[in-house]
Design an enzyme around this catalytic site. Sequence first.
Site, PDB file in Angstrom:
ATOM      1  N   LYS A  41       8.376 -18.221   4.280  1.00 21.41           N
ATOM      2  CA  LYS A  41       7.449 -19.006   3.450  1.00 21.41           C
ATOM      3  C   LYS A  41       6.989 -20.254   4.196  1.00 21.41           C
ATOM      4  CE  LYS A  41       6.823 -16.643  -0.249  1.00 21.41           C
ATOM      5  NZ  LYS A  41       7.920 -16.063  -0.961  1.00 21.41           N
ATOM      6  N   LYS A  93       2.794  -3.414  -1.791  1.00 20.87           N
ATOM      7  CA  LYS A  93       1.639  -4.258  -2.013  1.00 20.87           C
ATOM      8  C   LYS A  93       1.329  -5.094  -0.786  1.00 20.87           C
ATOM      9  CE  LYS A  93       2.554  -8.238  -4.532  1.00 20.87           C
ATOM     10  NZ  LYS A  93       2.332  -9.300  -5.431  1.00 20.87           N
ATOM     11  N   LYS A 127       6.281   3.057   3.698  1.00 25.32           N
ATOM     12  CA  LYS A 127       6.302   3.251   2.257  1.00 25.32           C
ATOM     13  C   LYS A 127       5.214   2.482   1.530  1.00 25.32           C
ATOM     14  CE  LYS A 127       9.787   0.276   0.643  1.00 25.32           C
ATOM     15  NZ  LYS A 127      11.050  -0.103   0.146  1.00 25.32           N
TER      16      LYS A 127
END
Length: 331
Positions: free
Chosen positions: A111, A197, A194
């Site tokens: 982050k 999002k 896979k």
Amino acid sequence: MEKVVSGIRPTGKLHLGNYFGAVKNFLKMQDTAECFFFIADYHSLTTHPTPENLHGNVKQVLAEYLAAGLDPEKSTLYIQSDVPEVIELYLLLNMNAYLGELERVTSFKDKVRKQPNNVNAGLLTYPTLMAADVIIHKAAKVPVGKDQEQNLEMMRTFARRFNRMYKVDYFPIPSAYNFGEALVKIPGLDGSGKMGKSEGEGNAIYLCEDEKTMRKKIMRAVTDGGPTEMNQEKPEAIQNLFTLLSVVSTPDTVEHFDALYNKCEIRYGDLKKQLAEDTIKFTAPFREKVADLHANTEYLSKVAAIGAEKARESASQTIKEIREIIGFRKF
Ligand code: TRP
């Protein structure tokens, strides 16, 4: 019965990968354990959503998980911010959480790199809030994916530290919930890996997206020039389409395209068209349920209220006991 806690991020909608992954596991768990499932709306404030988006996302996620089969009669299904006891435990845990260890958490470091302009204290203390979420119910198990393993390790650290500091054997040390047999991994549409999002636009098929978008995404899925030899092994991108077909279509349909592939007569356009139509058919009842739930605000509030009551009962007992342990005592 074993107590299990899991948080659900109120960001984004369910895609097929979630549906056949986390959700399937939740459904299994709710039949075999005492489950607390909550929508982690406090956590989501680290990204500064608008009030409208926050509210809308929480409602959407609640409707989708109910539509997917989470049962408020079997589990305690609640919204995190309805249980303020969590915040008291969060504060208490933060007093014994150290800057060094919090800064070393990989997801925090990610982050910091990705959003250097919003490195807030909530992000830094995300692991203490997660620990509070779980140990507030004195839970033994947490179903975690690979990306949450470090957060689980932190929960264990904080629970152990509390016990050691106050010389009590109060909090159970949570461990990973073991799911037994592995689930089918749902691949994405980009030819590798896979469904997710974060893998880019167009990779994931969301259960609640409109039919036109679904068709468009599937028709754009990555393929190749086609097989050149009989009974050739399928490259990953093609195998992925067959895997998707196997979860939304009938075995006959899969067999049909498999035979065409093996004879080198397959036309990927036809396969994708079939996949698109079957995906739409497979997900349509889900969309109907979600729409019905959205129209039934009274039911949604009732679910949230019952969940909050059950969760607070469990949480307030813990808070009462740890206040005594810590020394917040009556005169
Ligand atoms: N951090 C989790 C996620 O990103 C969500 C979450 C919040 C959670 N609190 C939790 C998961 C407690 C398990 C237990 O998906």
